[in-house]
Design an enzyme around this catalytic site. Structure first.
Site, PDB file in Angstrom:
ATOM      1  N   HIS A 152       1.052  -0.801   0.395  1.00 46.26           N
ATOM      2  CA  HIS A 152       0.331   0.073   0.168  1.00 46.26           C
ATOM      3  C   HIS A 152       1.190   1.272   0.382  1.00 46.26           C
ATOM      4  O   HIS A 152       2.545   1.285   0.310  1.00 46.26           O
ATOM      5  CB  HIS A 152      -1.209  -0.055   1.600  1.00 46.26           C
ATOM      6  N   CYS A 171       6.492   6.983   4.270  1.00 44.51           N
ATOM      7  CA  CYS A 171       5.376   5.518   4.043  1.00 44.51           C
ATOM      8  C   CYS A 171       4.037   6.308   2.608  1.00 44.51           C
ATOM      9  O   CYS A 171       3.636   5.241   2.141  1.00 44.51           O
ATOM     10  CB  CYS A 171       3.916   5.454   5.167  1.00 44.51           C
ATOM     11  N   HIS A 177       4.974   0.460  -0.229  1.00 40.96           N
ATOM     12  CA  HIS A 177       5.696  -0.329   0.626  1.00 40.96           C
ATOM     13  C   HIS A 177       4.214  -1.372   1.136  1.00 40.96           C
ATOM     14  O   HIS A 177       3.647  -2.245   0.740  1.00 40.96           O
ATOM     15  CB  HIS A 177       6.084   0.075   1.534  1.00 40.96           C
ATOM     16  N   HIS A 179       3.588  -5.346   4.466  1.00 38.52           N
ATOM     17  CA  HIS A 179       3.599  -5.516   5.947  1.00 38.52           C
ATOM     18  C   HIS A 179       3.085  -6.726   5.553  1.00 38.52           C
ATOM     19  O   HIS A 179       2.298  -7.656   4.458  1.00 38.52           O
ATOM     20  CB  HIS A 179       2.426  -4.995   6.651  1.00 38.52           C
ATOM     21  N   ASP A 216      -4.918 -10.579   0.163  1.00 39.04           N
ATOM     22  CA  ASP A 216      -3.755 -11.163   0.090  1.00 39.04           C
ATOM     23  C   ASP A 216      -2.386 -11.419  -0.832  1.00 39.04           C
ATOM     24  O   ASP A 216      -3.397 -11.506  -1.889  1.00 39.04           O
ATOM     25  CB  ASP A 216      -3.489 -12.385   0.638  1.00 39.04           C
ATOM     26  N   HIS A 217      -1.412 -10.860  -1.056  1.00 35.49           N
ATOM     27  CA  HIS A 217      -0.645 -10.279  -2.166  1.00 35.49           C
ATOM     28  C   HIS A 217      -1.428  -9.708  -3.252  1.00 35.49           C
ATOM     29  O   HIS A 217      -1.322  -9.813  -4.389  1.00 35.49           O
ATOM     30  CB  HIS A 217      -0.507 -11.819  -2.773  1.00 35.49           C
ATOM     31  N   GLU A 260       0.194  -3.991  12.052  1.00 34.41           N
ATOM     32  CA  GLU A 260       0.635  -3.857  11.138  1.00 34.41           C
ATOM     33  C   GLU A 260       2.251  -3.771  10.952  1.00 34.41           C
ATOM     34  O   GLU A 260       2.959  -4.600   9.583  1.00 34.41           O
ATOM     35  CB  GLU A 260       0.774  -2.281  11.128  1.00 34.41           C
TER      36      GLU A 260
END
Length: 273
Positions: A152, A171, A177, A179, A216-217, A260
């Site tokens: 994100h 950010c 980037h 997580h 996810d991904h 996070e």
């Protein structure tokens, strides 16, 4: 006003989930690998929370040395035992995490001194799964942790580029980037008399994964509709997850906790109980 004090304990035990009146197929459908005829085991972690007024002389709610002695005496009945075979509590009752924490409550509470009450027990079966009990007869809470990986960029469209860089720092990197997010989902309800569970774990996993599989991904800003117009902050993420999961769990959903990073944790709603 009461002060709450918590002490951690450990014990190791094995157990098996099985109902004699069910077929092999029905047992395996509900309990999965836990039906293994020889049992399986865990290093259990128990958090015992007591509450009461602070003694004006000792300055304590309860002497933790005494609490250790009392709880250890109880846990000695379970430590390095097969719960079904070696204890009297699970001859007819399935030793699920929910049932086990309820049994422990019934054994620990009467041992406490006058003026000290047992406020909460939290029992970890493993690092991703725990049950909590508050003495409410057949009602307990159940918590399971899930993980998803996503990218994100923190960027508010209503702000200038300069303001975004000032507020979000690294950010706001245009290339984004990511997580490894960890999500704890807490539900509550009555402990089912047959399964010994607050919720069918297989069904719980299915419902949660039906939401997380779409995250996810992925890049949240580009591939999750709710973040097309609002920043994909962890605060916004946990609220959106609540909205999606509440549609699947209804009032049984009680709390979400989103990690996070190891240092940044977000709860919604704040109060679980």
């Amino acid at each position: 006003m009461d002060v709450f004090a918590t002490r951690r304990f450990n014990f190791s035990a094995s157990h098996r989930y099985w109902r004699e009146e069910w077929s092999l197929e029905q047992n395996e459908a509900v309990f999965g690998k836990c039906t293994n005829r020889y049992g399986h085991g865990h290093n259990y972690e128990l958090f015992v929370t007591v509450a009461g007024a602070v003694d004006p002389i000792t300055g304590m709610v309860m002497n933790m040395v005494e609490l250790k002695r009392l709880v250890t005496m109880v846990l000695d009945q379970f430590d390095h035992k097969h719960l079904n075979e070696d204890t009297p509590y699970f001859r007819e009752v399935i030793p699920t995490t929910e049932n086990l924490v309820r049994v422990l409550w019934g054994l620990i509470e009467p041992q406490l001194p006058k003026g000290v009450r047992l406020a909460k027990l939290r029992l970890y079966e493993n690092s991703d799964l725990y049950a909590e009990y508050f003495g409410r007869q057949q009602q307990a809470t159940f918590n399971r942790r899930y993980e998803f990986s996503a990218a994100h960029r923190l960027h508010a469209q209503s702000l200038t580029d300069e303001a975004n860089r000032e507020i979000y720092g690294k950010c706001n990197n245009p290339n984004g980037h990511g997580h490894n997010y960890q999500l704890e989902v807490t539900v509550d309800g009555l402990i089912d008399a047959q399964t010994g569970m607050v919720i069918d774990l297989v069904d719980m996993d299915r419902r949660v994964q039906s939401v997380l599989d779409n995250w996810d991904h992925r890049h949240l800003d580009y591939q999750v509709a709710e973040f097309a117009e609002q920043p994909s902050t962890a605060e916004n993420i946990v609220v959106v997850l609540w909205q999606r999961l509440e549609a699947l769990f209804g009032s049984q959903l009680k709390h979400l906790r989103l990690w996070e990073t190891a240092n940044n944790v977000f709860d919604y709603p704040l109060s679980q109980h």
